[in-house]
Design a protein around this motif. Structure first.
Motif, mmCIF file in Angstrom:
data_model
loop_
_atom_site.group_PDB
_atom_site.id
_atom_site.type_symbol
_atom_site.label_atom_id
_atom_site.label_comp_id
_atom_site.label_asym_id
_atom_site.label_seq_id
_atom_site.Cartn_x
_atom_site.Cartn_y
_atom_site.Cartn_z
ATOM 1 N N LYS A 1 0.826 -1.210 0.000
ATOM 2 C CA LYS A 1 0.000 0.000 0.000
ATOM 3 C C LYS A 1 0.856 1.256 0.000
ATOM 4 C CE LYS A 1 -4.537 -1.100 1.854
ATOM 5 N NZ LYS A 1 -5.559 -0.682 2.849
ATOM 6 N N LEU A 2 1.958 1.218 0.744
ATOM 7 C CA LEU A 2 2.845 2.371 0.818
ATOM 8 C C LEU A 2 3.371 2.740 -0.566
ATOM 9 C CD1 LEU A 2 4.547 4.389 2.554
ATOM 10 C CD2 LEU A 2 6.304 2.609 2.650
ATOM 11 N N LYS A 3 3.700 1.736 -1.369
ATOM 12 C CA LYS A 3 4.295 1.966 -2.684
ATOM 13 C C LYS A 3 3.263 2.223 -3.777
ATOM 14 C CE LYS A 3 8.205 -1.058 -1.520
ATOM 15 N NZ LYS A 3 8.879 -2.345 -1.839
ATOM 16 N N ASP A 4 1.987 1.998 -3.489
ATOM 17 C CA ASP A 4 0.930 2.175 -4.483
ATOM 18 C C ASP A 4 0.634 3.669 -4.659
ATOM 19 O OD1 ASP A 4 -1.331 2.229 -6.049
ATOM 20 O OD2 ASP A 4 -2.378 0.645 -4.946
ATOM 21 N N PRO A 5 0.910 4.254 -5.836
ATOM 22 C CA PRO A 5 0.696 5.696 -6.035
ATOM 23 C C PRO A 5 -0.749 6.132 -5.819
ATOM 24 C CG PRO A 5 2.024 4.763 -7.810
ATOM 25 C CD PRO A 5 1.482 3.608 -7.025
ATOM 26 N N SER A 6 -1.701 5.238 -6.087
ATOM 27 C CA SER A 6 -3.112 5.605 -5.950
ATOM 28 C C SER A 6 -3.536 5.768 -4.495
ATOM 29 C CB SER A 6 -3.999 4.548 -6.623
ATOM 30 O OG SER A 6 -3.915 3.302 -5.938
ATOM 31 N N GLU A 7 -2.765 5.215 -3.553
ATOM 32 C CA GLU A 7 -3.109 5.322 -2.132
ATOM 33 C C GLU A 7 -2.788 6.704 -1.571
ATOM 34 O OE1 GLU A 7 -4.705 3.208 -0.356
ATOM 35 O OE2 GLU A 7 -4.647 1.392 -1.583
ATOM 36 N N GLY A 8 -1.812 7.391 -2.165
ATOM 37 C CA GLY A 8 -1.512 8.760 -1.756
ATOM 38 C C GLY A 8 -0.618 8.919 -0.545
#
Length: 302
Positions: free
Chosen positions: A273-280
């Motif tokens: 989740k940390l690396k997912d750009p969509s999570e912000g």
């Protein structure tokens, strides 16, 4: 490989006194006494029941545990009956390991019964205790594991009903991707209630985590005020979602801080989740962490 076991009696007790406990609905944790601490949950509910109970559980101090070793204590969790001048509770046991540090919760008394009782609640205070009866340590090596005897310790918690000291600190990291992500990073020191605090983050997790970022709040060891009394704190740590406003937060119960001691979460945020750009959570190279502290009381040892 056959494990070696060393069994030894340990005359170790820990007592936790809570003053002005009425109206407090969180979880109380006293600081680790070498290898364990006592956790009090005043609003615990049994499965399938809506009745809140005062429950206790024993928590192992993770840095004292060795990977591959198992610790099997037999202990008594109790609440003090002032009328009978004795502790009342239950006997329990649990298998603690490097990543298994929480025992089961054991319900002692319904919360409403406690609040109406003159035997358990005296001068707006109640006393909880844990006594370690014996410890059996399993080691994969064929060598004895010595369990030292410990003296009785008493922890007094003074919880205020009003006049709380609150503070907020926001840590803006504009170079997050340039940091040494294999180790921890530390925020600048900030002050709340006249005390010095800082946040420590392990971007790729510490040795206690599993594919997660780890996040902790520390009372600075250089803070001289903690020598007079420890602080009872409720904290919230957050990593801000800079795109959607859906911030990830972790909120504690009542924690006791002393200089150099930390509380936090080993598995705060999954690395995926940390690396997912969509999570912000990371935008460009920016990551924002926020700490909200409320100092609700103090503590001392007897």
């Amino acid at each position: 490989m056959t494990s070696h076991r060393c069994l030894r009696q340990e005359l170790s007790q820990q007592h936790l006194t809570l003053f002005t406990a009425l109206g407090i609905t969180g979880t109380w944790k006293c600081p680790p006494q070498k290898k364990r601490h006592l956790e009090v949950k005043p609003m615990h509910k049994k499965a399938g029941s809506s009745t809140p109970y005062v429950a206790l559980r024993l928590v192992a101090f993770r840095p004292s545990l060795v990977p591959g070793h198992m610790v099997h204590p037999v202990f008594e969790l109790s609440i003090y009956n002032h009328s009978r001048r004795m502790y009342c509770g239950c006997k329990a046991s649990y298998n603690f390991g490097f990543k298994n540090i929480f025992s089961k919760e054991h319900c002692l008394i319904p919360l409403q019964e406690l609040l109406k009782s003159s035997a358990f609640l005296v001068d707006d205070s109640c006393v909880f205790g844990v006594e370690i009866l014996k410890i059996d340590v399993s080691s994969p090596e064929k060598k004895a594991v010595v369990v030292q005897k410990k003296p009785t310790t008493v922890q007094n918690l003074f919880v205020q009903k009003k006049g709380f000291v609150k503070g907020t600190y926001t840590w803006n990291m504009n170079n997050f991707l340039e940091l040494d992500l294999d180790h921890f990073v530390r925020s600048p020191t900030f002050e709340v209630g006249g005390h010095k605090w800082y946040i420590r983050m392990y971007p790729r997790g510490n040795k206690y985590s599993t594919d997660c970022l780890s996040l902790y709040l520390y009372l600075d060891v250089s803070d001289e005020l903690h020598l007079k009394s420890k602080k009872v704190v409720v904290m919230t740590l957050s990593i801000l979602d800079q795109k959607n406003g859906k911030h990830l937060t972790g909120t504690s119960g009542l924690l006791v801080f002393t200089g150099g001691r930390s509380w936090g979460w080993a598995n705060f945020l999954g690395l995926k989740k940390l690396k997912d750009p969509s999570e912000g959570y990371v935008v460009g190279s920016s990551c924002v962490v926020k700490a909200d502290l409320t100092i609700v009381g103090s503590s001392n040892d007897c």
